[in-house]
Design an enzyme around this catalytic site. Structure first.
Site, short mmCIF file in Angstrom:
data_model
loop_
_atom_site.label_atom_id
_atom_site.label_comp_id
_atom_site.label_asym_id
_atom_site.label_seq_id
_atom_site.Cartn_x
_atom_site.Cartn_y
_atom_site.Cartn_z
N ASP A 197 2.26 -10.43 -2.77
CA ASP A 197 3.34 -10.39 -1.93
C ASP A 197 3.93 -11.63 -1.67
O ASP A 197 5.11 -11.64 -1.56
CB ASP A 197 2.26 -9.93 -0.55
CG ASP A 197 1.67 -8.70 -0.56
OD1 ASP A 197 1.79 -8.07 -1.59
OD2 ASP A 197 1.07 -8.42 0.25
N GLY A 252 2.29 -3.98 9.40
CA GLY A 252 1.17 -3.00 9.20
C GLY A 252 1.46 -1.81 8.34
O GLY A 252 0.71 -0.96 8.33
N GLY A 257 2.24 -1.70 5.08
CA GLY A 257 1.93 -1.76 3.71
C GLY A 257 3.16 -2.18 3.03
O GLY A 257 3.03 -2.33 1.91
N TYR A 272 -11.22 -3.46 1.69
CA TYR A 272 -10.48 -4.53 0.46
C TYR A 272 -11.36 -5.47 -0.18
O TYR A 272 -11.48 -5.61 -1.61
CB TYR A 272 -9.25 -5.26 1.13
CG TYR A 272 -8.45 -5.89 0.13
CD1 TYR A 272 -7.28 -5.37 -0.25
CD2 TYR A 272 -8.53 -7.17 -0.34
CE1 TYR A 272 -6.19 -6.06 -1.08
CE2 TYR A 272 -7.69 -7.94 -0.78
CZ TYR A 272 -6.53 -7.17 -1.32
OH TYR A 272 -5.74 -7.97 -2.39
N ASP A 324 -3.62 -7.58 -8.96
CA ASP A 324 -3.28 -9.20 -8.88
C ASP A 324 -4.61 -9.87 -8.76
O ASP A 324 -4.75 -11.18 -9.44
CB ASP A 324 -2.49 -9.42 -7.72
CG ASP A 324 -2.64 -8.93 -6.33
OD1 ASP A 324 -3.54 -8.37 -6.28
OD2 ASP A 324 -1.93 -9.32 -5.21
N ARG A 339 8.27 -6.55 0.79
CA ARG A 339 8.27 -5.88 -0.65
C ARG A 339 7.62 -4.66 -0.69
O ARG A 339 6.92 -4.11 0.07
CB ARG A 339 7.51 -6.79 -1.66
CG ARG A 339 6.00 -6.90 -1.37
CD ARG A 339 4.93 -6.05 -1.94
NE ARG A 339 3.88 -5.92 -1.52
CZ ARG A 339 3.13 -5.07 -0.75
NH1 ARG A 339 4.01 -4.22 -0.49
NH2 ARG A 339 1.73 -5.18 -0.61
N SER A 356 4.09 -5.54 3.58
CA SER A 356 4.01 -6.88 3.57
C SER A 356 4.78 -7.73 4.71
O SER A 356 5.50 -8.74 4.19
CB SER A 356 3.91 -7.52 2.20
OG SER A 356 3.14 -8.85 1.97
N GLU A 374 -1.35 -1.86 -8.68
CA GLU A 374 -2.01 -1.86 -7.58
C GLU A 374 -3.52 -2.32 -7.50
O GLU A 374 -4.19 -1.61 -8.50
CB GLU A 374 -1.85 -0.46 -6.92
CG GLU A 374 -1.55 -0.48 -5.08
CD GLU A 374 -0.18 -1.07 -5.06
OE1 GLU A 374 -0.34 -2.33 -4.50
OE2 GLU A 374 0.69 -0.63 -5.05
P1 ADP Z 1 1.50 -5.62 6.27
O1 ADP Z 1 1.64 -6.97 5.57
O2 ADP Z 1 1.34 -4.42 5.38
O3 ADP Z 1 2.78 -5.43 7.08
P2 ADP Z 1 -0.81 -6.68 7.61
O4 ADP Z 1 -1.88 -6.12 8.65
O5 ADP Z 1 -1.14 -7.55 6.34
O6 ADP Z 1 0.18 -5.56 7.21
O7 ADP Z 1 0.16 -7.68 8.37
C1 ADP Z 1 0.56 -7.23 9.68
C2 ADP Z 1 0.24 -8.46 10.89
O8 ADP Z 1 1.46 -9.47 10.53
C3 ADP Z 1 0.76 -7.91 12.33
O9 ADP Z 1 -0.31 -7.25 12.87
C4 ADP Z 1 1.11 -9.37 12.64
O10 ADP Z 1 -0.15 -9.87 13.25
C5 ADP Z 1 1.73 -10.18 11.76
N1 ADP Z 1 3.23 -9.99 11.80
C6 ADP Z 1 3.85 -9.52 10.89
N2 ADP Z 1 5.28 -9.87 11.29
C7 ADP Z 1 5.24 -10.40 12.47
C8 ADP Z 1 6.16 -10.89 13.46
N3 ADP Z 1 7.43 -10.78 12.98
N4 ADP Z 1 5.88 -11.66 14.50
C9 ADP Z 1 4.59 -11.69 14.60
N5 ADP Z 1 3.71 -11.34 13.86
C10 ADP Z 1 4.03 -10.72 12.87
MG MG Z 2 -0.05 -7.84 4.68
#
Ligand code: ADP
Ligand code: MG
Length: 408
Positions: A187, A137, A139, A251, A47, A38, A141, A44
Site C-alpha cells: 500500500d 476502512g 479496503g 490478518y 506482499d 490504491r 488503503s 493478494e
Molecule cells: P483502509 O486503509 O482500507 O481504508 P484501515 O482500517 O487500514 O482501512 O484504515 C482506516 C483508518 O485510517 C481510519 O479508521 C482512520 O483511523 C485512518 N484514516 C484514514 N484516512 C483518514 C483521514 N483523512 N483522517 C483521519 N484518519 C484517517
Molecule cells: Mg489500511
C-alpha cells in the site's frame, strides 16, 4: 456511478485550504500535498510473503495542507466524519530521545507514527488539516494514503534524501508500530510510486542475506510499470459497504500460518517455494495451513502471469487470473465473505467483463472488475439489482503517486 477524476482532488484541496484558514487564524497554508489510495488488481496476501503484487494508484487520495509554526507545537485537524473524537490533536514536537506514543484518538496514530519514524532530523512545529476522498476502512488503503501524505508534508518542512523506498518503508513502520497493523509493503509503495496510466508490478522479495538496515533492503525491492491506459478497458471498483469484525484478528493469523508453512518447507518465505515443494511436504502441514500456502504460492505465480498478460493487452487471460485469484482467496485463504462473493458473481454474469475479484485484505471492502468500457453502465445496473445491500461504484484510472501541490 462515480467516475473519479484528478479534479476531485483539486476541489478537495481547495476546500481543505478553506478549512485551514477558518481554524488557524485566517491565514492561507503554505504547503499542500496529496497521496493516493490504491486498488490491487491481483496479488493478494502475497506482499508479506515476499511475492508479487500488481496494484494501481487511485485518483482518490488524502490531502494535507498546513504551515510551519514557531512554538514547537504540532496541531493537526482531520475533516473525516467517520473518525472518532476529538478531530483535533495537539502535542509538542518530540525532542531528541523523546518519543511519541500511540494512543487516542486512533486516527492520529497514523500521523504520529510517521512523525516519530521520520529520519531527516528535527522537525519544526506545524499546523495542518487532513482531508480524504478515499472511503475510510473500505479496503482502498486510506491508511497508507494518510501516512504517505503525512510523510510528503514532512518532506516540505525538513527535506530528506528523497529516496522513495525509504519513504514507503517508514510509512509501513508507522502502520506496524502505531496502528498495530502488521501490513505488507504494497500500500505504501504504490501510494509513493504510482504512475498515471500504469499499474505497478512490485517484487516484494527481500534477499535472504539482506542487512538489517533499511537502506540495504531497499535496493532489492524492484518495481516495474505496466501500461494500463487502453481506452477500451476500464477498472470498476465496487464497495460492498460491509466490513466484518474479523478483519483485524484474521490478518496476523494468516501471516503466522504462512510463516509456519515456509518453515516446514525449509524456505525463507513462501516466495521461494513452488507447488511441488508444497505437495512434497503436505503430510507435515495441517490441512488449513496447507491451503493457506497453496493460495500464496499459486497467487504469486498468477500475479507474474497477469503482469505479462497486461503488458501484452491480453485482457481475457488477465480476467481469468483475477477469477482464479478470487476463488483461491475464497476457498483456500478464506478471507472473502458472502457480500464480496455476490458482487463478483454478479459482475461475471455480464458480457464484456474480463474478470472480477475481491481486493484488499478481505472480509468486506471492495471488489475490482476489469471490463470493456462500453459495458460499465450495464454491469453497474446488474450488480445493483443482484446485490442484497447497497454498493458504491467508482470507475477509475491509474493515477500518480504522492504529489506536492502549488497553491495559487
Ligand atoms: P483502509 O486503509 O482500507 O481504508 P484501515 O482500517 O487500514 O482501512 O484504515 C482506516 C483508518 O485510517 C481510519 O479508521 C482512520 O483511523 C485512518 N484514516 C484514514 N484516512 C483518514 C483521514 N483523512 N483522517 C483521519 N484518519 C484517517
Ligand atoms: Mg489500511
Amino acid at each position: 456511478m462515480e467516475r473519479t477524476s484528478e479534479s476531485d482532488l483539486v476541489s478537495l484541496l481547495a476546500a481543505t485550504r478553506g478549512v485551514y484558514k477558518r481554524i488557524f487564524g485566517g491565514v492561507d497554508p503554505k504547503i499542500a500535498v496529496s497521496a493516493p489510495g490504491r486498488v490491487n488488481l491481483i496479488g493478494e496476501h502475497t506482499d508479506y510473503n515476499q511475492g508479487f503484487v500488481l496494484p494501481m494508484a487511485l485518483q482518490m487520495g488524502t490531502v494535507v495542507v498546513g504551515s510551519p509554526r514557531e512554538d514547537r507545537i504540532i496541531s493537526i485537524v482531520t475533516t473525516a466524519e467517520e473518525t472518532e473524537e476529538p478531530k483535533r490533536v495537539e502535542f509538542p514536537v518530540p525532542m531528541e530521545g523523546g518519543a511519541l506514543e500511540p494512543g487516542e484518538p486512533r486516527w492520529a496514530n497514523y500521523v504520529k507514527g510517521v512523525i516519530q519514524h521520520y529520519e531527516a532530523g528535527p522537525l519544526p512545529g506545524f499546523s495542518a488539516v487532513i482531508a480524504s476522498n478515499v472511503p475510510l476502512g473500505g479496503g482502498l488503503s486510506s491508511s497508507a494514503s494518510l501516512e504517505v501524505a503525512t510523510y510528503t508534508f514532512l518532506q516540505q518542512l525538513r527535506p530528506d534524501d528523497g529516496d522513495p523506498v525509504t519513504k514507503a518503508l517508514v510509512c509501513q513502520k508507522a502502520e506496524h508500530t502505531f496502528a498495530m497493523m502488521p501490513c505488507g509493503i504494497m500500500d505504501q509503495f504504490i501510494s509513493v510510486m504510482g504512475k498515471e496510466g500504469h499499474a505497478l508490478l512490485i517484487d516484494c522479495r527481500i534477499p535472504f542475506r539482506a542487512g538489517p538496515t533499511v537502506k540495504r533492503l531497499l535496493r532489492s525491492l524492484e518495481t516495474h510499470l505496466v501500461p494500463l491506459s487502453d481506452p477500451n478497458v476500464v477498472v470498476l471498483i465496487t464497495n460492498s459497504n460491509v466490513r466484518h469484525i474479523l478483519t483485524g484478528s484474521e490478518y496476523p493469523t494468516r501471516r503466522r500460518q504462512c510463516e509456519e508453512a515456509a518453515k516446514v518447507l525449509g524456505k525463507a518465505s513462501l516466495r521461494e517455494a513452488n507447488m511441488a515443494d508444497l505437495e512434497a511436504s503436505k503430510a507435515l502441514l495441517s490441512e488449513e495451513v496447507y491451503r493457506r500456502a497453496k493460495h500464496v504460492i499459486g497467487e504469486i505465480e498468477r500475479t507474474a502471469r497477469a503482469a505479462e498478460a497486461l503488458q501484452s493487452k491480453d485482457y481475457k487471460i488477465f480476467g481469468q487470473l483475477m477469477v482464479e485469484s478470487h476463488n483461491s482467496l475464497r476457498d483456500d485463504y478464506e478471507v472473502s465473505c458472502p457480500e464480496l462473493d455476490e458482487l463478483v458473481s454478479a459482475a461475471l454474469e455480464i458480457p464484456g467483463v474480463y474478470g472480477s475479484r475481491m481486493t484488499g485484505g478481505g472480509f468486506g471492502g471492495c471488489t475490482v472488475t476489469l471490463l470493456e468500457s462500453g459495458a460499465a453502465e450495464k454491469v453497474r445496473r446488474h450488480i445493483e439489482e443482484k446485490y442484497s445491500r447497497t454498493a458504491t461504484f467508482y470507475l477509475t484510472q491509474p493515477s500518480d503517486g504522492a504529489k506536492v501541490h502549488r497553491l495559487p
